[in-house]
Design a protein around this motif. Structure first.
Motif, PDB file in Angstrom:
ATOM      1  N   UNK A 227       0.867  -1.189   0.000  1.00 12.22           N
ATOM      2  CA  UNK A 227       0.000   0.000   0.000  1.00 12.22           C
ATOM      3  C   UNK A 227       0.900   1.235   0.000  1.00 12.22           C
ATOM      4  N   UNK A 228       1.597   1.406  -1.112  1.00 10.18           N
ATOM      5  CA  UNK A 228       2.540   2.512  -1.301  1.00 10.18           C
ATOM      6  C   UNK A 228       2.117   3.286  -2.536  1.00 10.18           C
ATOM      7  N   UNK A 229       2.022   4.612  -2.409  1.00 13.90           N
ATOM      8  CA  UNK A 229       1.506   5.416  -3.513  1.00 13.90           C
ATOM      9  C   UNK A 229       2.291   6.710  -3.700  1.00 13.90           C
ATOM     10  N   UNK A 230       3.485   6.798  -3.103  1.00 10.69           N
ATOM     11  CA  UNK A 230       4.333   7.965  -3.288  1.00 10.69           C
ATOM     12  C   UNK A 230       5.494   7.628  -4.211  1.00 10.69           C
ATOM     13  N   UNK A 231       6.588   8.344  -4.045  1.00 17.21           N
ATOM     14  CA  UNK A 231       7.764   8.133  -4.892  1.00 17.21           C
ATOM     15  C   UNK A 231       8.562   6.899  -4.477  1.00 17.21           C
ATOM     16  N   UNK A 232       8.403   6.454  -3.232  1.00 14.80           N
ATOM     17  CA  UNK A 232       9.198   5.338  -2.731  1.00 14.80           C
ATOM     18  C   UNK A 232       8.425   4.030  -2.899  1.00 14.80           C
ATOM     19  N   UNK A 233       9.027   3.026  -3.500  1.00 19.06           N
ATOM     20  CA  UNK A 233       8.367   1.718  -3.598  1.00 19.06           C
ATOM     21  C   UNK A 233       8.456   0.977  -2.265  1.00 19.06           C
ATOM     22  N   UNK A 234       7.529   0.068  -2.050  1.00 17.00           N
ATOM     23  CA  UNK A 234       7.606  -0.786  -0.859  1.00 17.00           C
ATOM     24  C   UNK A 234       8.725  -1.803  -1.038  1.00 17.00           C
ATOM     25  N   UNK A 312      -5.433  -5.212 -11.473  1.00 16.51           N
ATOM     26  CA  UNK A 312      -6.346  -4.074 -11.576  1.00 16.51           C
ATOM     27  C   UNK A 312      -7.101  -3.838 -10.267  1.00 16.51           C
ATOM     28  N   UNK A 313      -7.323  -4.908  -9.482  1.00 18.68           N
ATOM     29  CA  UNK A 313      -7.959  -4.712  -8.180  1.00 18.68           C
ATOM     30  C   UNK A 313      -7.043  -3.904  -7.266  1.00 18.68           C
ATOM     31  N   UNK A 314      -5.769  -4.286  -7.202  1.00 21.77           N
ATOM     32  CA  UNK A 314      -4.828  -3.561  -6.348  1.00 21.77           C
ATOM     33  C   UNK A 314      -4.668  -2.113  -6.813  1.00 21.77           C
ATOM     34  N   UNK A 315      -4.618  -1.921  -8.122  1.00 22.14           N
ATOM     35  CA  UNK A 315      -4.466  -0.565  -8.664  1.00 22.14           C
ATOM     36  C   UNK A 315      -5.657   0.309  -8.291  1.00 22.14           C
ATOM     37  N   UNK A 316      -6.840  -0.271  -8.341  1.00 21.89           N
ATOM     38  CA  UNK A 316      -8.037   0.482  -7.963  1.00 21.89           C
ATOM     39  C   UNK A 316      -7.966   0.922  -6.501  1.00 21.89           C
ATOM     40  N   UNK A 317      -7.581   0.012  -5.614  1.00 23.63           N
ATOM     41  CA  UNK A 317      -7.494   0.341  -4.196  1.00 23.63           C
ATOM     42  C   UNK A 317      -6.436   1.412  -3.957  1.00 23.63           C
ATOM     43  N   UNK A 321      -6.970   5.192  -2.327  1.00 25.43           N
ATOM     44  CA  UNK A 321      -6.237   5.619  -1.135  1.00 25.43           C
ATOM     45  C   UNK A 321      -5.363   6.831  -1.440  1.00 25.43           C
ATOM     46  N   UNK A 322      -4.734   6.836  -2.611  1.00 31.67           N
ATOM     47  CA  UNK A 322      -3.896   7.983  -2.979  1.00 31.67           C
ATOM     48  C   UNK A 322      -4.731   9.252  -3.122  1.00 31.67           C
ATOM     49  N   UNK A 323      -5.888   9.138  -3.752  1.00 35.19           N
ATOM     50  CA  UNK A 323      -6.781  10.293  -3.876  1.00 35.19           C
ATOM     51  C   UNK A 323      -7.176  10.812  -2.496  1.00 35.19           C
ATOM     52  N   UNK A 324      -7.497   9.891  -1.604  1.00 32.50           N
ATOM     53  CA  UNK A 324      -7.898  10.289  -0.256  1.00 32.50           C
ATOM     54  C   UNK A 324      -6.724  10.900   0.512  1.00 32.50           C
ATOM     55  N   UNK A 325      -5.532  10.344   0.321  1.00 31.28           N
ATOM     56  CA  UNK A 325      -4.352  10.909   0.980  1.00 31.28           C
ATOM     57  C   UNK A 325      -4.112  12.337   0.524  1.00 31.28           C
ATOM     58  N   UNK A 394      -4.700  10.539  11.897  1.00 29.47           N
ATOM     59  CA  UNK A 394      -5.889  10.660  11.056  1.00 29.47           C
ATOM     60  C   UNK A 394      -5.868   9.563  10.001  1.00 29.47           C
ATOM     61  N   UNK A 395      -6.979   8.865   9.887  1.00 26.81           N
ATOM     62  CA  UNK A 395      -7.152   7.839   8.859  1.00 26.81           C
ATOM     63  C   UNK A 395      -7.806   8.466   7.636  1.00 26.81           C
ATOM     64  N   UNK A 396      -7.206   8.253   6.466  1.00 22.39           N
ATOM     65  CA  UNK A 396      -7.802   8.811   5.251  1.00 22.39           C
ATOM     66  C   UNK A 396      -8.399   7.740   4.346  1.00 22.39           C
ATOM     67  N   UNK A 397      -8.364   6.467   4.749  1.00 15.86           N
ATOM     68  CA  UNK A 397      -8.902   5.391   3.916  1.00 15.86           C
ATOM     69  C   UNK A 397     -10.404   5.240   4.141  1.00 15.86           C
ATOM     70  N   UNK A 398     -11.134   6.257   3.718  1.00 13.98           N
ATOM     71  CA  UNK A 398     -12.592   6.201   3.734  1.00 13.98           C
ATOM     72  C   UNK A 398     -13.080   6.758   2.405  1.00 13.98           C
TER      73      UNK A 398
END
Length: 421
Positions: A227-234, A312-317, A321-325, A394-398
């Motif tokens: 669950x990584x969505x920035x410049x750094x890969x997990x 595609x399921x993981x990409x959607x999630x 989450x990135x949009x919410x972040x 703060x949780x942003x995964x909503x």
């Protein structure tokens, strides 16, 4: 004798203080307390920004593959009995294959132990490494369940700081200063709960080399893996298992959005065989033989869940989450009294610092969250619960629309309580 006052009976059972942790160490306890403060006449929906369970929101529904795998597992009638204490063999193989995709070496089923969520994995490894006078190094801020389990095991806890001005990196100098001959392990959480950070490959290698120098185990909590969505890969900590022994803790809870399914694992990343040589692996097996097992129905579904879920399921999630972040980080930028030191790049959380000098009538982070719940029906976790007083988690995964509403209410609350016009 029947007519006389009954003699006072002295009962021999006593409260075990180790189990009486109270809400100060329990995220659930604090959340329930905040929920009790909600205004019962409020007509607006409550906004839950205090927990890491997005499954209640339709946009976060798990994959069709996962649902079908559960149905097939049930209908097969092959998983209605007891399973081995360490987990069903095909499920262990599937987890080994899943984790090996990101490692420079291949894990086998013998390296994997299935658990009732990640919580049992935490209980197991902390219990196994506990010896008289031993201590463990935990991050601050961190996940308070580690401290609760350590306390119940009589394992001394020492905290090292995560550095907000360095994207919440581990303070490695503090690690060396805190450790002594009784230190058995250190815990890292990557992607970060509660900080929303991702450790770089270079930093993880430094962690491994520090642990090797000190002769301690690295326990790597990777519940939020990928669950990584920035410049750094997990990058999994097990990548550096050849430098120092690593025990990885994980589950399907977050990546597949199914925390209630309670399927986790404990993985041995130790190509040099150090943990086996020292009897740790045998102790893990022994501990699991006297504890509860994850549902065999879930175990039966794991091979299909891990191998057949499409990208595609993981990409959607990740996109949601990135949009919410982004909504969260940008929305907090102009909220008086709140300071967000870095943009979240992973997991489902961000840590925000409270500037109490801005507010007229807010004493601390707990007071802030109590009044926010009562006045705005927004639930946020006070930082003291995760080890940082006068911060907020703060949780942003909503649902993004609910998050936008929550940020607006939070801003209105802060402006109302601000001592500045």
């Amino acid at each position: 004798m029947d007519n006389l006052s009954p003699l006072k009976k002295t009962w021999r059972f006593r409260l075990n203080p180790k189990t009486n942790m109270g809400p100060d160490i329990s995220i659930r306890g604090v959340r329930y307390m905040l929920m009790s403060k909600l205004n019962k006449t409020e007509t607006r929906p409550m906004i839950p920004l205090g927990h890491g369970d997005p499954s209640a929101f339709p946009c976060f529904r798990t994959s069709q593959v996962a649902e079908d795998a559960i149905v097939d597992s049930i209908r097969s009638a092959n998983f209605n009995g007891y399973g081995p204490s360490v987990g069903i063999l095909p499920a262990r193989r599937a987890v080994a294959d899943y984790l090996s995709r990101d490692l420079p070496y291949k894990l086998s089923e013998d390296d994997i132990f299935l658990t009732v969520g990640c919580t049992q994995a935490i209980q197991t490894i902390l219990t196994v490494v506990t010896n008289p006078k031993s201590n463990i190094l935990l991050p601050k801020p961190g996940f308070p369940y580690y401290e609760a389990v350590a306390k119940s095991c009589h394992l001394d806890v020492r905290h090292f700081d995560l550095l907000p001005d360095k994207d919440w990196e581990v303070d490695l100098d503090a690690i060396e200063a805190l450790a002594d001959e009784n230190t058995v392990a250190m815990v890292i959480i990557n992607p970060g709960n509660p900080c929303g950070n991702i450790f770089t490959r270079e930093h993880l290698e430094k962690v491994a080399k520090t642990a090797k120098k000190l002769g301690i185990l690295v326990i790597s909590d990777e519940v939020y893996d990928h669950l990584a969505f920035g410049k750094k890969p997990f990058v999994p900590m097990g990548t550096f298992g050849s430098i120092t022994p690593v025990v990885t803790l994980g589950s399907i809870s977050k990546r597949w959005i199914v925390p209630g399914w309670r399927l986790g694992w404990l993985a041995i990343n130790d190509p040099n065989g150090t943990l086996k040589e020292h009897g740790i692996v045998d102790c893990i097996m022994g501990h699991l033989s006297i504890s509860c097992d994850p549902s065999t129905i879930i175990q039966g579904a794991i091979p299909d869940i891990l191998s057949k879920t499409k990208s595609d399921f993981f990409l959607k999630i990740i996109n949601i989450i990135q949009e919410s972040a982004n909504i969260c980080y940008e929305g907090l930028a102009d909220v008086p009294g709140l300071i967000c030191p870095s943009k979240p790049e992973g997991s489902m959380f961000v840590m925000v610092k409270l500037d109490l000098s801005v507010f007229e009538d807010i004493k601390d982070d707990l007071d802030f969250c109590l009044k926010l719940a009562k006045e705005e029906s927004v639930i946020i976790l006070p930082g003291i619960t995760v080890g940082l007083k006068n911060w907020l988690r703060i949780t942003f995964a909503i649902e993004p629309s609910a998050l936008e509403d929550g940020i607006k209410r939070l801003k209105a609350f802060c402006e109302r309580h601000s001592d500045k016009p």
